[in-house]
Motif scaffolding. Structure first.
Motif, mmCIF file in Angstrom:
data_model
loop_
_atom_site.group_PDB
_atom_site.id
_atom_site.type_symbol
_atom_site.label_atom_id
_atom_site.label_comp_id
_atom_site.label_asym_id
_atom_site.label_seq_id
_atom_site.Cartn_x
_atom_site.Cartn_y
_atom_site.Cartn_z
ATOM 1 N N LEU A 1 8.233 -42.072 13.755
ATOM 2 C CA LEU A 1 7.895 -41.221 12.610
ATOM 3 C C LEU A 1 9.056 -40.316 12.256
ATOM 4 O O LEU A 1 9.955 -40.077 13.060
ATOM 5 N N ARG A 2 8.994 -39.829 11.026
ATOM 6 C CA ARG A 2 10.021 -38.912 10.526
ATOM 7 C C ARG A 2 9.334 -37.848 9.691
ATOM 8 O O ARG A 2 8.519 -38.164 8.824
ATOM 9 N N ASP A 3 9.671 -36.607 9.960
ATOM 10 C CA ASP A 3 9.135 -35.499 9.173
ATOM 11 C C ASP A 3 9.912 -35.425 7.860
ATOM 12 O O ASP A 3 11.126 -35.221 7.854
ATOM 13 N N VAL A 4 9.198 -35.624 6.740
ATOM 14 C CA VAL A 4 9.845 -35.661 5.418
ATOM 15 C C VAL A 4 9.600 -34.371 4.632
ATOM 16 O O VAL A 4 9.697 -34.370 3.405
ATOM 17 N N THR A 5 9.284 -33.290 5.333
ATOM 18 C CA THR A 5 9.051 -32.014 4.633
ATOM 19 C C THR A 5 10.289 -31.569 3.871
ATOM 20 O O THR A 5 10.211 -31.161 2.701
ATOM 21 N N ALA A 6 11.449 -31.663 4.526
ATOM 22 C CA ALA A 6 12.693 -31.258 3.855
ATOM 23 C C ALA A 6 12.976 -32.151 2.657
ATOM 24 O O ALA A 6 13.405 -31.683 1.594
ATOM 25 N N LEU A 7 12.697 -33.459 2.804
ATOM 26 C CA LEU A 7 12.922 -34.386 1.696
ATOM 27 C C LEU A 7 11.996 -34.069 0.528
ATOM 28 O O LEU A 7 12.415 -34.066 -0.636
ATOM 29 N N GLN A 8 10.729 -33.791 0.826
ATOM 30 C CA GLN A 8 9.791 -33.455 -0.239
ATOM 31 C C GLN A 8 10.180 -32.154 -0.924
ATOM 32 O O GLN A 8 10.009 -32.002 -2.134
ATOM 33 N N THR A 9 10.713 -31.205 -0.146
ATOM 34 C CA THR A 9 11.181 -29.950 -0.750
ATOM 35 C C THR A 9 12.329 -30.208 -1.714
ATOM 36 O O THR A 9 12.370 -29.653 -2.825
ATOM 37 N N LYS A 10 13.263 -31.081 -1.298
ATOM 38 C CA LYS A 10 14.376 -31.416 -2.184
ATOM 39 C C LYS A 10 13.883 -32.167 -3.424
ATOM 40 O O LYS A 10 14.375 -31.936 -4.530
ATOM 41 N N LEU A 11 12.917 -33.075 -3.219
ATOM 42 C CA LEU A 11 12.373 -33.802 -4.363
ATOM 43 C C LEU A 11 11.664 -32.859 -5.335
ATOM 44 O O LEU A 11 11.772 -33.014 -6.554
ATOM 45 N N LEU A 12 10.937 -31.882 -4.789
ATOM 46 C CA LEU A 12 10.274 -30.903 -5.649
ATOM 47 C C LEU A 12 11.285 -30.076 -6.412
ATOM 48 O O LEU A 12 11.118 -29.811 -7.616
ATOM 49 N N HIS A 13 12.362 -29.679 -5.716
ATOM 50 C CA HIS A 13 13.427 -28.915 -6.377
ATOM 51 C C HIS A 13 14.079 -29.763 -7.473
ATOM 52 O O HIS A 13 14.358 -29.265 -8.578
ATOM 53 N N THR A 14 14.313 -31.048 -7.167
ATOM 54 C CA THR A 14 14.900 -31.941 -8.166
ATOM 55 C C THR A 14 13.975 -32.107 -9.358
ATOM 56 O O THR A 14 14.417 -32.149 -10.513
ATOM 57 N N ARG A 15 12.672 -32.206 -9.088
ATOM 58 C CA ARG A 15 11.712 -32.342 -10.184
ATOM 59 C C ARG A 15 11.732 -31.113 -11.081
ATOM 60 O O ARG A 15 11.692 -31.228 -12.314
ATOM 61 N N TYR A 16 11.803 -29.932 -10.475
ATOM 62 C CA TYR A 16 11.896 -28.711 -11.275
ATOM 63 C C TYR A 16 13.172 -28.703 -12.110
ATOM 64 O O TYR A 16 13.174 -28.256 -13.268
ATOM 65 N N GLN A 17 14.275 -29.191 -11.520
ATOM 66 C CA GLN A 17 15.522 -29.246 -12.279
ATOM 67 C C GLN A 17 15.398 -30.195 -13.466
ATOM 68 O O GLN A 17 15.862 -29.882 -14.573
ATOM 69 N N VAL A 18 14.778 -31.358 -13.226
ATOM 70 C CA VAL A 18 14.608 -32.333 -14.320
ATOM 71 C C VAL A 18 13.722 -31.753 -15.416
ATOM 72 O O VAL A 18 14.010 -31.891 -16.611
ATOM 73 N N ILE A 19 12.635 -31.066 -15.011
ATOM 74 C CA ILE A 19 11.749 -30.446 -16.007
ATOM 75 C C ILE A 19 12.496 -29.376 -16.789
ATOM 76 O O ILE A 19 12.370 -29.266 -18.017
ATOM 77 N N GLY A 20 13.295 -28.570 -16.077
ATOM 78 C CA GLY A 20 14.068 -27.528 -16.760
ATOM 79 C C GLY A 20 15.063 -28.109 -17.746
ATOM 80 O O GLY A 20 15.214 -27.610 -18.869
ATOM 81 N N ILE A 21 15.749 -29.191 -17.323
ATOM 82 C CA ILE A 21 16.711 -29.830 -18.222
ATOM 83 C C ILE A 21 15.994 -30.424 -19.435
ATOM 84 O O ILE A 21 16.473 -30.334 -20.569
ATOM 85 N N ALA A 22 14.812 -31.034 -19.183
ATOM 86 C CA ALA A 22 14.046 -31.607 -20.299
ATOM 87 C C ALA A 22 13.618 -30.520 -21.283
ATOM 88 O O ALA A 22 13.681 -30.714 -22.504
ATOM 89 N N ILE A 23 13.172 -29.368 -20.745
ATOM 90 C CA ILE A 23 12.781 -28.261 -21.628
ATOM 91 C C ILE A 23 13.978 -27.751 -22.423
ATOM 92 O O ILE A 23 13.885 -27.471 -23.630
ATOM 93 N N LEU A 24 15.139 -27.640 -21.744
ATOM 94 C CA LEU A 24 16.345 -27.174 -22.428
ATOM 95 C C LEU A 24 16.752 -28.138 -23.529
ATOM 96 O O LEU A 24 17.090 -27.718 -24.649
ATOM 97 N N ILE A 25 16.697 -29.452 -23.242
ATOM 98 C CA ILE A 25 17.050 -30.437 -24.254
ATOM 99 C C ILE A 25 16.071 -30.373 -25.426
ATOM 100 O O ILE A 25 16.466 -30.487 -26.594
ATOM 101 N N THR A 26 14.776 -30.164 -25.098
ATOM 102 C CA THR A 26 13.778 -30.054 -26.168
ATOM 103 C C THR A 26 14.045 -28.840 -27.052
ATOM 104 O O THR A 26 13.964 -28.916 -28.286
ATOM 105 N N LEU A 27 14.377 -27.715 -26.418
ATOM 106 C CA LEU A 27 14.674 -26.503 -27.199
ATOM 107 C C LEU A 27 15.922 -26.684 -28.054
ATOM 108 O O LEU A 27 15.963 -26.261 -29.219
#
Length: 213
Positions: A83-109
């Motif tokens: 097994l592998r603890d993927v908590t750190a990976l999920q945290t990075k994925l969540l951070h990346t998702r927020y970045q993508v959402i922020g970029i999408a909002i900026l592009i929309t604006l």
């Protein structure tokens, strides 16, 4: 794991049976893997489980990879799981998702701002110029001869062109009617109406400045 080896060739005298439990050998892989290890039978009975193996209710952020060991004939013998603890990976994925959402909002604006600027240049500004011209004409008919610059999209450009054409025709008509109203048709001299208007304007101006006439 058992192996039967015939002995006594060329004269058969018996078998040598070698029995080995691979659990102890496979459990030594845990330090090399760097992950908790679990060994189970095909019936899911535990043979070995690392002390660091989390309980069942704590497997939310755990990724388990399993490999089944089979015999030469294809029968399952053991299931090796790490097994592998993927908590750190999920945290990075969540951070990346927020970045993508922020970029999408900026592009929309930015797209909305660009669309607004384009609308301002191609439609609102020419329409505002037409509105200002109408207000000037309402205050003073002499502005009828002033053309409005035709710009913007094709529809607005056509509207401004038609507005200028109509303004020129109205200016000519207004000038003709004014000439007919204040000019004697026979002598082409200012008539009595023009005389009274001029006299009234002159007296009004002098009354405001308190000058005798």
């Amino acid at each position: 794991y058992a192996v039967l080896v015939p002995i006594g060739a060329p004269w058969f005298s018996g078998y040598l049976q070698v029995v080995m439990d691979p659990t102890d050998l496979l459990s030594t892989l845990e330090p090399n893997l760097g992950s908790p290890l679990s060994l189970t039978t095909p019936g899911n009975q535990p043979l070995y489980r690392s002390a660091a193996w989390p309980p069942t209710n704590a497997m939310d952020n755990i990724l388990v990879a399993s490999y089944q060991i089979k015999t030469a004939s294809g029968h399952p013998v053991l299931t090796l799981s790490v097994l592998r603890d993927v908590t750190a990976l999920q945290t990075k994925l969540l951070h990346t998702r927020y970045q993508v959402i922020g970029i999408a909002i900026l592009i929309t604006l930015l797209g909305a701002a660009l669309a607004l600027v384009t609308l301002q240049i191609t439609a609102l500004r020419p329409l505002n110029a037409l509105t200002q011209q109408v207000r000037r004409v309402q205050k003073n008919k002499a502005h009828l001869a002033e053309p409005v610059q035709a710009s913007g999209i094709a529809e607005i450009h056509q509207l401004a062109t038609e507005f200028n054409r109509m303004g020129a025709e109205l200016h000519l008509l207004y000038h003709t009617l004014e000439h007919m109203a204040f000019t004697d048709p026979l002598t082409h001299l200012p008539n009595r109406v023009r005389f009274h208007d001029s006299l009234e304007e002159f007296t009004r101006f002098n009354s405001h400045t308190h000058r005798p006439f």
